[in-house]
Design an enzyme around this catalytic site. Sequence first.
Site, PDB file in Angstrom:
ATOM      1  CG  HIS A 133      39.302  36.026  44.102  1.00 16.31           C
ATOM      2  ND1 HIS A 133      39.910  37.120  43.532  1.00 16.31           N
ATOM      3  CD2 HIS A 133      40.006  34.949  43.680  1.00 16.31           C
ATOM      4  CE1 HIS A 133      40.933  36.723  42.793  1.00 16.31           C
ATOM      5  NE2 HIS A 133      41.015  35.405  42.873  1.00 16.31           N
ATOM      6  CG  HIS A 169      40.896  30.488  45.057  1.00 12.58           C
ATOM      7  ND1 HIS A 169      40.593  30.149  43.761  1.00 12.58           N
ATOM      8  CD2 HIS A 169      41.626  31.626  44.979  1.00 12.58           C
ATOM      9  CE1 HIS A 169      41.124  31.038  42.928  1.00 12.58           C
ATOM     10  NE2 HIS A 169      41.753  31.949  43.642  1.00 12.58           N
TER      11      HIS A 169
HETATM   12  P1  5GP Z   1      43.165  34.257  41.014  1.00 16.10           P
HETATM   13  O1  5GP Z   1      44.281  33.696  40.202  1.00 16.10           O
HETATM   14  O2  5GP Z   1      42.934  35.714  40.699  1.00 16.10           O
HETATM   15  O3  5GP Z   1      43.332  34.009  42.483  1.00 16.10           O
HETATM   16  O4  5GP Z   1      41.882  33.441  40.624  1.00 16.10           O
HETATM   17  C1  5GP Z   1      40.895  33.905  39.771  1.00 16.10           C
HETATM   18  C2  5GP Z   1      39.916  32.792  39.586  1.00 16.10           C
HETATM   19  O5  5GP Z   1      38.775  33.311  38.949  1.00 16.10           O
HETATM   20  C3  5GP Z   1      40.432  31.651  38.708  1.00 16.10           C
HETATM   21  O6  5GP Z   1      40.379  30.435  39.431  1.00 16.10           O
HETATM   22  C4  5GP Z   1      39.502  31.654  37.511  1.00 16.10           C
HETATM   23  O7  5GP Z   1      39.191  30.359  37.056  1.00 16.10           O
HETATM   24  C5  5GP Z   1      38.285  32.374  38.030  1.00 16.10           C
HETATM   25  N1  5GP Z   1      37.576  33.146  37.035  1.00 16.10           N
HETATM   26  C6  5GP Z   1      38.121  33.999  36.132  1.00 16.10           C
HETATM   27  N2  5GP Z   1      37.156  34.556  35.379  1.00 16.10           N
HETATM   28  C7  5GP Z   1      35.985  34.051  35.823  1.00 16.10           C
HETATM   29  C8  5GP Z   1      34.616  34.262  35.438  1.00 16.10           C
HETATM   30  O8  5GP Z   1      34.306  35.030  34.536  1.00 16.10           O
HETATM   31  N3  5GP Z   1      33.674  33.566  36.127  1.00 16.10           N
HETATM   32  C9  5GP Z   1      33.986  32.720  37.150  1.00 16.10           C
HETATM   33  N4  5GP Z   1      32.982  32.096  37.745  1.00 16.10           N
HETATM   34  N5  5GP Z   1      35.254  32.495  37.524  1.00 16.10           N
HETATM   35  C10 5GP Z   1      36.239  33.156  36.873  1.00 16.10           C
END
Ligand code: 5GP
Length: 139
Positions: free
Chosen positions: A98, A100
């Site tokens: 993903h 950001h």
């Molecule tokens: P990572 O640390 O994996 O790069 O970021 C994961 C992101 O996914 C985090 O910013 C977190 O807030 C977001 N996130 C986690 N679970 C969910 C969810 O169920 N729905 C949405 N919309 N965002 C999520």
Amino acid sequence: MSTIFSQIVAGEIPARIVYEDETTIAFLDANPLAPGHTLVIPKDEYERLNDVPDDVAADLYETVHHMVPVVEDAVDADATTVAFNNGEEAGQEVPHVHCHIVPRFEGDGGGPIHAVAGDRPDLDDDELDDIAADIEASA
Ligand code: 5GP
């Protein structure tokens, strides 16, 4: 078991979806770092960028490229930080690649992407040449 993001793609859990096409989808982050914090993902599940096939990577970048100005305009941001946490050691928590898109505002107290690194290495010219050669050889 499918990732939480695959469950969003499947409509099994709710999300504020802001864009969708055949292969990608964008939705608001549930715990935003800034108003408008948006995630862009491939609909198919790949853990890391390294796993994404070329055609899907092109689609993913196209959606990121499309969404950055759209998100900035929607929240009247001055700029955006656009980044992937690519792998657990880089802070990736959801094992579904993903991007950001984090809106940034003058005086928001945040830092540049350089702030993500720990201690900086002290590399001499020979070491830098070797690293560049290794990367170039595989590029
Ligand atoms: P990572 O640390 O994996 O790069 O970021 C994961 C992101 O996914 C985090 O910013 C977190 O807030 C977001 N996130 C986690 N679970 C969910 C969810 O169920 N729905 C949405 N919309 N965002 C999520």
